[in-house]
Every structure is written in C-alpha cells, then in structure tokens.
Scaffold this active site. Structure first.
Site, PDB file in Angstrom:
ATOM      1  N   GLY A   1      -9.189  27.443 -14.177  1.00 39.73           N
ATOM      2  CA  GLY A   1      -8.815  28.843 -13.921  1.00 39.73           C
ATOM      3  C   GLY A   1      -8.605  29.579 -15.228  1.00 39.73           C
ATOM      4  CB  ALA A   2     -10.420  31.711 -17.163  1.00 39.90           C
TER       5      ALA A   2
ATOM      6  N   GLY B   1      -4.438  34.943 -15.970  1.00 34.77           N
ATOM      7  CA  GLY B   1      -3.289  35.014 -16.877  1.00 34.77           C
ATOM      8  C   GLY B   1      -2.674  33.650 -17.160  1.00 34.77           C
ATOM      9  CB  ALA B   2      -1.358  30.964 -14.971  1.00 34.19           C
ATOM     10  N   GLY B   3      -3.972  30.578 -16.673  1.00 35.29           N
ATOM     11  CA  GLY B   3      -4.906  29.639 -17.298  1.00 35.29           C
ATOM     12  C   GLY B   3      -5.119  29.947 -18.769  1.00 35.29           C
TER      13      GLY B   3
ATOM     14  CG  PHE C   1       8.029  47.442  -9.794  1.00 39.44           C
ATOM     15  CD1 PHE C   1       7.336  48.305 -10.612  1.00 39.44           C
ATOM     16  CD2 PHE C   1       7.307  46.628  -8.918  1.00 39.44           C
ATOM     17  CE1 PHE C   1       5.949  48.366 -10.577  1.00 39.44           C
ATOM     18  CE2 PHE C   1       5.925  46.682  -8.878  1.00 39.44           C
ATOM     19  CZ  PHE C   1       5.240  47.545  -9.705  1.00 39.44           C
TER      20      PHE C   1
ATOM     21  CG  ASP D   1     -11.893  27.538  -4.362  1.00 43.75           C
ATOM     22  OD1 ASP D   1     -11.847  28.036  -3.215  1.00 43.75           O
ATOM     23  OD2 ASP D   1     -12.678  27.941  -5.243  1.00 43.75           O
TER      24      ASP D   1
ATOM     25  CD  GLN E   1       4.962  40.109  -2.062  1.00 45.97           C
ATOM     26  OE1 GLN E   1       4.304  40.251  -3.088  1.00 45.97           O
ATOM     27  NE2 GLN E   1       6.270  40.015  -2.069  1.00 45.97           N
TER      28      GLN E   1
ATOM     29  CG  HIS F   1       1.715  45.361  -2.191  1.00 45.96           C
ATOM     30  ND1 HIS F   1       1.814  46.718  -1.969  1.00 45.96           N
ATOM     31  CD2 HIS F   1       2.108  45.155  -3.470  1.00 45.96           C
ATOM     32  CE1 HIS F   1       2.242  47.302  -3.085  1.00 45.96           C
ATOM     33  NE2 HIS F   1       2.426  46.376  -4.005  1.00 45.96           N
TER      34      HIS F   1
ATOM     35  CG  LEU G   1      -1.940  46.578  -5.181  1.00 45.97           C
ATOM     36  CD1 LEU G   1      -1.028  46.174  -4.050  1.00 45.97           C
ATOM     37  CD2 LEU G   1      -1.824  45.572  -6.317  1.00 45.97           C
TER      38      LEU G   1
ATOM     39  CD  GLU H   1       7.313  46.974  -5.231  1.00 45.17           C
ATOM     40  OE1 GLU H   1       6.757  46.242  -4.414  1.00 45.17           O
ATOM     41  OE2 GLU H   1       8.260  46.600  -5.942  1.00 45.17           O
TER      42      GLU H   1
ATOM     43  NE  ARG I   1       5.364  44.129  -4.196  1.00 48.27           N
ATOM     44  CZ  ARG I   1       4.606  43.694  -5.187  1.00 48.27           C
ATOM     45  NH1 ARG I   1       4.040  42.497  -5.111  1.00 48.27           N
ATOM     46  NH2 ARG I   1       4.422  44.425  -6.264  1.00 48.27           N
TER      47      ARG I   1
ATOM     48  CG  HIS J   1      -0.116  41.540  -2.965  1.00 49.41           C
ATOM     49  ND1 HIS J   1      -1.199  42.084  -3.613  1.00 49.41           N
ATOM     50  CD2 HIS J   1       0.901  41.553  -3.851  1.00 49.41           C
ATOM     51  CE1 HIS J   1      -0.838  42.412  -4.859  1.00 49.41           C
ATOM     52  NE2 HIS J   1       0.422  42.079  -5.024  1.00 49.41           N
TER      53      HIS J   1
ATOM     54  CD  GLU K   1      -1.451  34.435  -5.491  1.00 52.24           C
ATOM     55  OE1 GLU K   1      -2.027  35.209  -6.285  1.00 52.24           O
ATOM     56  OE2 GLU K   1      -1.471  34.593  -4.262  1.00 52.24           O
TER      57      GLU K   1
ATOM     58  NE  ARG L   1       4.309  37.913  -6.431  1.00 54.32           N
ATOM     59  CZ  ARG L   1       3.999  39.181  -6.743  1.00 54.32           C
ATOM     60  NH1 ARG L   1       4.768  39.882  -7.572  1.00 54.32           N
ATOM     61  NH2 ARG L   1       2.931  39.759  -6.209  1.00 54.32           N
TER      62      ARG L   1
END
Lengths: 232, 579
Positions: free
Chosen positions: B13-14, B16-18, B119, B220, B239, B241, B251, B254, B285, B352, B383, B394
C-alpha cells in the site's frame, strides 16, 4: 438517454493496430463518462481496459481524450457532451492496452525537476512560519494530481517526447515559489536545459486541459521570468 | 523482471500510512525496503481526504492533547483503547510538525502558523464547546499529505512495485515471511520474501452502494489475512459520513460545517439543535448521520422524494468558501449542478471509513487473538488496521492522524525487527494459493457475472447493514452474503489475456470484498447493543456490562467464529454520550 460511444481499442496480445469499438447504451444525463465506460465494461464488454480509482477528480487515474479534449472521465458528465461520445487514450505516451498508457516517461520528467522540498537548515522545534500571502503565491500549483492531461495535450510534447512538459514545470513552480524552499537555483538550471521550459510555445492547451483549473501557462511564464531575473 | 524478490521490509500500500512506513523503515541504513501498490502511489485514496488532520497545536485557540485524547475516547463511544488515544494525541502533534518540515503547504494563520479549524466532536475542556484543532490545507489536506509523502519518497529513492496486486501473505510456522503479488502489466505472479511485512492497503467502502470510497477500496488485505487465520477486529463499526453528495456519495468535508455550514431539513430547520444542543452540526459523525436518517424517516427529508438533507453554506462569505472549500464547491457544481454559495447542497450519509480492521498492538504488530499474541514479522497501519484508536466511531481528522502516527510507528518497529533477523525460508509452494485464485476466476463456468454480484452486494449491504440495523435485517443479510459467496464460485471472465487484465482484477477484488461483508454482518449480528456507529434498533442502549469489549471475527473450517478482546480503559470512565 441513448448514447453512442466510440472507444479506441488496442490489445497488444491480439491486435496489430488500434481500432474503434462502438457501443450504444442507455445512460442518465448526469452520469460521468467514467460511469458510462464502467457500464460498458460491466454489462457489455469485460475486456475493455482503463485506469480509474476515486471517480471524482482527485486521484488522476482516468485522464482520456474525450470528444477530442483531454479530460478526466470522472469529471465530465454526459449532458455536457451530448449523445455522441468518443474516447481515446491520451496522446504522446505509448499505449499499453485500450485506454491505458505507459506513465513511466511522464513520471520520469516529473522526477527530473526535484519535486520535493529542499531546505537543509536545522529544523525548528515548531512549524516553519509562512505568511498567508507567501502561501498564496504557489497555491494553484499545489493542486496538481499528476493526471498527465496537460502534458499529453501539448503539441510540443507530441513532437518531442523528451520535453519535460507542463506537469513537470507546474511541480517545479510549486517549490520554486515556496518561500520555505531553498532548491530554486538547482531546479531552474534543470528547467534551462535543452528539453526544458524554453520548449514551451504558449499554446495554452495545457491550461485548457487541466481538470484542476491550474493556470498552467501562467505558471510556466512565471518560471521563465524567474529564470531570466536570476540570470540578470 | 525477475519474479522472486527479497527485501528486509515490504510495505503493501502506498497511501499515507504506507508511504510514511516506507520512509521510516528506509531511515534505518541496515535494511532494504520496497513498496507494493495496486495503484500508482499518487492515486491512493489518502488524496481524497479533505478537511484536516487533528492535532492540539493551539495555533488559533488554547488546546491540549489531553482534550484531544478525551474527545477521541468519547467519540469512539468508549470502545477506544485509552492508552492508544493518549499516545496518539501527543504523537500526532509531532507528526504534523514533521509533515510541515517535509514541505507540506498548510494553510496559514495571519501570524504564519499552521491554520486550524473546527471539526466534529473536537472540543475544549472535555466537551464544553467546539475547538479549532483540524490543521488544514484548504479542503485538500489529504491530497497535500499524499503528494508530500510521495515527493519525499522520490527524494529517498524508495523502490516501488506499482500496479502489483497482493493476493496472499506467506505464513509459515505462525510467522509472516512475505507476500505474493500479481503484476497487472504482465499477468505474472511475483514472490516477495521479507523479514517484516507492513500492511497499509486502506479500506473497504466499496461493499456499500453509496460511498465516498474509491473503486480500488475493496478490502483486499482484510480478506487475505482472514483467509490465513488472522482475525478482523470490530468490523461492525463502519462509519457513514453525514455529507456525501446526494446519490453519488462524493465526500463534502465536515470542514464545511467547521466553517459554519448548517444541516437543514425540508422545513429549513436546523435539526441538529434537537439532537446535540451543545455542538449541534459539529456532533460526531455517527450521531449526525443517524439524525439525518431519522429526519428523513419522519418525513422531513428535502427534495421531491423527501430523501435528502440540505447542507447550507449560503450565509458564509463567498470568498471564504472559495478560499477554504474550493474543491467541494466544485464537486457540488459539477456533479449536482448546485452552487453552494447560492443554494444549499443535497446530501446524504455516505459509506466512508472502517473503524475496525486487522488487529494490532499500539506498536502496530498484528495480533492473532484476544490475548494479544503477536504474529512475528507482520505489521499493519492506517485504515486497514485496527489499533483501537477509533473505537466505535472515528472522529473527523483522526484518519489522517492515524496514517502518519501509525505509519511512522510501523516503519520504525518493522525495520527494527528486520534488522535482527535472517531471511526466513519460503515454502516451495508459495505461489500455489494465488495461482489457484487466478485459475478459478479465469476458468470459471461464467454463469454468474462479477458486476451483477457486486451490485447486489452493494445494494443489500446499504439496505440491511448500514446506519440503522435490526436482528431481522442483519440475519437476512448474512444469508444474502452466503448466497452471493456461493454464486461467486460460478463467475467467469471474458478477458483471458495476461496484460492489464482489469476484468480479472475486479473479479479477485469482489472475492475479497465478499469476505469483508461477511466479517461485518456476522459481527454486527452478534453485537446485541448500540454503540457508536453500530446502531441496533432491537438493542437501543449501550451495554457496558456485556459489550464493553472488542469483537474478533475468524474464518474457521466450520464457519465464521467470534471471539473477544478486552478494551484498555484509563482515566476516562465510560459515561452517557451527550454533546
């Protein structure tokens, strides 16, 4: 409403040259062209191949030549095109299959302009400060989603695939005009090379093609001027 | 290209986290790192996040990480692990500053600091009023995070395998030794041997009809690990949204309500005043989405079919809308033909975000069971993972925070583990499972169509397992998912080619997605209470005595099995959740 969709096809495993497939189907006026293409793939012809992901103009996967203009398939609606729709791969990059092109040359040009923040000063304990006015100067060019709609609409790029192209210049602009960045001289030198920004003939195709409404030609002109001023 | 690869650390995965994980793993000079992504990195769905990343910088008004931690725990309806929330609230401050140091072009306050806005569910002094905590870059904060991290990965010479679809993880003797991936360009299988594997492949919103999620978000890896005996934690908490564009689900941040936007029913009433008197439209939410459904159910929805709600921004200065919310303004104009500056925008809740996912410790190690038994060599972040930060619901902005905080931790811990370990051997049949998956899809009878099954899944999940749930509907949905899984065995694909066989890819994705639906409906049917996003009409109250615990869903030989894991409590005692 009924639409007739012509799609340029090419399967490297079976075809010697590209050909057109035609489909006639019922869609809603408010459908995105991507919805129409999906409907064709899901209900009529599973082999039709293209890239897509977010479906609302943010990921940059589905730039295509639609009715002769480069656009994102997910950001143009049927009602804005009418009943006759033609879809082709974006131009100037090798076609791999149907609407999928080889993006590597595009990303290579992007990478060539050092598209990352350069500032070797010691990092402060908080954020680096930047006034809203300084932030505004490069706001537009931060919007780029690297979809290649601009570069592949550029007539200079069509005839010279080694021209770095508008997308790369947009991303250089994003850093050159960032008051926090220290890499402008290096990037401007790269821009100044033979396949750099002087190849631009201000055709404005890029500005018209950009799905993010970035005033690309203006950005290119700003980089040109910066280069001249720094030389002087 | 050789089809056998060997890296100390593999990131799947590429987004934000990856990308954050890869960056941190690569900072360790003793390890080699590669990232495998189904898409080009900049296509990842992190780029679609809009409103901001929450961090108690206090740039606009006074704020403290303790307040952020409390809001996260209360927002999660006390299912949040409190040690995780506390670590997070401190760590995210450092992570946001770090993003700025990487060049992220945040919007700015007049003094030049990172701009912040209000927010949902983020408050001062433990719930007194809304607080400016969301650090933003107009309404394209996720785009800027994704771009910035990708830019850094170019600077760091990170190795990418783009358009590679991971189909299996290699589990031997209880530890993970790498992955098998399908190369879309050639149709070949590749084996990636790794000392540490980090899963950061994102969500699964495509199981619902109306969703903000990209086509690619088919869960996956949530399925791949599940098929290998690893449980999924808390999948019943999904969730919705509140403000998706009517019918298409795109989207609208918020942040629009953070800038003063108001939700109205057909009578023009600001109905959130009745449901959350203190923070109104900025309630969390789950509460806002439920309130919208109730308004519609009671006949107060707007439009010819009384089936949507209006997001009203017309009282806000048009310049502020153009400057701070340019993208969502454009979405409303293009997709609905509505100009938010002049008229209210039709919206409805949109699928969402998965609060649940692959269970991990606070250090991102994937765990096997309710006793926190670690799977050596396997990490997860973002996620796809469930570190129990978000609990049952969340808070807005905490997803971007999650990516950078846990991505960073995963990169650090996974590289540290890889450094002190030799490459473990791979079994000789490493690709068999994946090969079998491909063969089944390619050579199936074809009496069933992938698109038909997927559409039925999305429609029924929306009807039976979305915002409001009952025993009857969930029981029915369990049977529907089972039936769809049976029918899936009869799918076929027309395209038998090897290069860019996107039809085959969609078929594989549907198989994964069905597992995700199974996880969600079994867990939802099992949980006999209402908590956060799991709103059960037969059990309307939260039941801390019996249900203050995490669900773990397993795929076992005899069917779906459910187990539990205790919630880590702390200084915030579970209380009724009012806003």
């Amino acid at each position: 409403m009924k639409v007739n969709v012509k799609i340029k096809r090419f399967n490297p495993e079976a075809d010697k040259r590209p050909y057109w497939s035609e489909y006639s189907l019922d869609v809603r006026e408010t459908d995105r062209v991507l919805d129409v293409i999906n409907q064709i793939k899901w209900e009529m012809d599973g082999s039709l191949s293209y890239r897509r992901s977010c479906a609302h103009g943010i990921c940059g996967s589905d730039a295509m030549l639609i009715n002769g203009v480069n656009r994102l398939a997910c950001k143009i609606l049927v009602k804005d095109l009418g009943a006759e729709i033609s879809v082709e791969p974006i131009r100037g990059l090798p076609v791999l299959k149907d609407l999928i092109v080889d993006m590597e040359p595009f990303f290579d040009s992007y990478k060539a302009v050092l598209p990352f923040f350069i500032n070797e000063d010691p990092e402060p304990p908080t954020e680096r400060y930047q006034s809203p006015e300084d932030r505004e100067i490069f706001d537009a060019t931060t919007k780029c989603i690297l979809c290649a709609a601009c570069t592949t609409s550029c007539p200079v790029f069509w005839t010279n695939g080694r021209y770095i192209g508008p997308a790369a210049i947009v991303n250089a602009h994003r850093f050159i005009f960032d008051s926090r960045d220290h890499g402008a001289d290096e990037r401007l030198q790269i821009m100044n090379q033979s396949n750099g920004l002087w190849r631009c003939r201000t055709a404005y195709n890029c500005t018209e093609a950009c799905p993010r409404d970035i005033p690309i030609t203006k950005a290119i002109e700003e980089v040109k001027r910066e280069l001249l001023w720094r030389r002087a | 290209m050789s089809r056998a690869h060997k890296y100390d650390v593999i990131v799947v995965g590429a987004g934000g986290a990856g990308l954050m994980a890869a960056r941190y793993a690569a900072q360790n000079p003793n390890v080699t790192v590669a990232v495998i992504s189904k898409l080009y990195p900049t296509r990842s769905h992190t780029g679609a996040a809009q409103g901001g990343v929450g961090a108690a910088l206090g740039n606009v008004t006074e704020d403290y990480p303790e307040w952020h931690a409390f809001d996260t725990v209360k927002g999660g309806d006390y299912l949040t692990d409190q040690d995780v929330a506390e670590m997070f609230a401190y760590d995210v401050i450092e992570s946001v500053i770090e993003l700025e140091h990487m060049g992220l072009p945040f919007s700015r306050t007049p003094e030049g600091k990172i701009a912040q806005r209000k927010f949902g569910g983020h408050t001062r002094e433990f719930g007194k009023s809304a607080v400016e905590r969301a650090c933003y870059a107009a309404d394209r904060t996720g785009h800027m995070i994704l771009q910035t991290l990708y830019q850094q990965s170019i600077k760091d010479n990170v190795i990418f395998f783009n358009e590679f679809h991971v189909l299996d993880i290699l589990m031997v003797d209880g530890e993970c030794r790498g992955v098998v991936a399908y190369e879309l360009a050639t149709g070949e299988l590749h084996t990636f041997q790794a000392k540490s594997t980090i899963i950061a492949s994102g969500g699964n919103g495509r199981m619902f009809k109306v969703t903000s999620n990209a086509h690619a978000l088919t869960g996956d890896l949530q399925s791949v690990v599940y098929r290998r005996g690893i449980p999924i934690e808390d999948p019943e908490f999904y969730q919705f949204h509140p403000t998706g564009l009517y019918k298409i689900g795109v989207l609208l941040t918020e942040g629009a309500r953070g800038e003063g936007g108001i939700l109205r029913n057909k009578d023009g009433e600001r109905f959130m005043e009745r449901y959350a008197p203190t923070i109104k439209d900025l309630a969390p939410r789950d509460m806002v989405s439920r309130s919208m459904y109730l308004e519609i159910r009671e006949g107060r929805g707007a439009g010819p079919d009384n089936d949507y709600i209006l997001l009203d921004l017309t009282h806000i200065d048009g310049h502020i809308i153009e400057e701070r919310l340019p993208d969502i303004t454009e979405f409303a104009r293009i997709y609905l033909g509505v100009d938010p500056i002049r008229e209210p925008v039709p919206v409805q809740p949109t699928a969402h975000y998965a609060m649940g996912g692959i269970p991990t410790t606070i250090d991102t190690n994937v765990i096997m069971d309710g006793q926190n038994t670690i799977v050596p060599g396997l990490y997860a972040a973002g996620e796809v993972a469930c570190a129990s930060l978000h609990g049952a619901n969340r808070l807005g902005t905490n997803s971007l925070g999650d990516l950078i905080v846990f991505g960073r931790r995963a990169g650090r811990f996974a590289s540290k583990y890889a450094e002190k370990r030799d490459f473990p051997d791979l079994p000789s049949d490493a690709q068999d499972f994946s090969r079998n998956l491909l063969d089944k899809a390619l050579n199936g009878s074809g009496t069933e169509k992938v698109a038909t099954i997927r559409k039925e899944l999305q429609n029924t999940m929306m009807d039976n397992a979305s915002v409001f749930r009952t025993d009857e509907l969930l029981g029915k949905q369990i049977e529907i998912v089972k039936e769809l899984q049976e029918r899936y065995k009869q799918i076929g694909v027309e395209d038998k080619g090897k290069q860019y066989n996107t039809e085959l890819m969609e078929a594989l994705e549907l198989g994964f997605l069905l597992d995700n639906a199974e996880q969600l409906v079994y867990a939802a049917f099992n949980r006999k209470e209402s908590r956060g996003a799991h709103s059960h009409e037969d059990y309307k109250d939260r039941d801390d005595e019996n249900w203050l615990k995490h669900t773990l869903v397993y795929k076992a030989d005899k069917g779906v099995q459910i187990d539990y894991k205790p919630v880590t409590l702390g200084k915030y005692e579970p209380k009724p959740r009012v806003y």
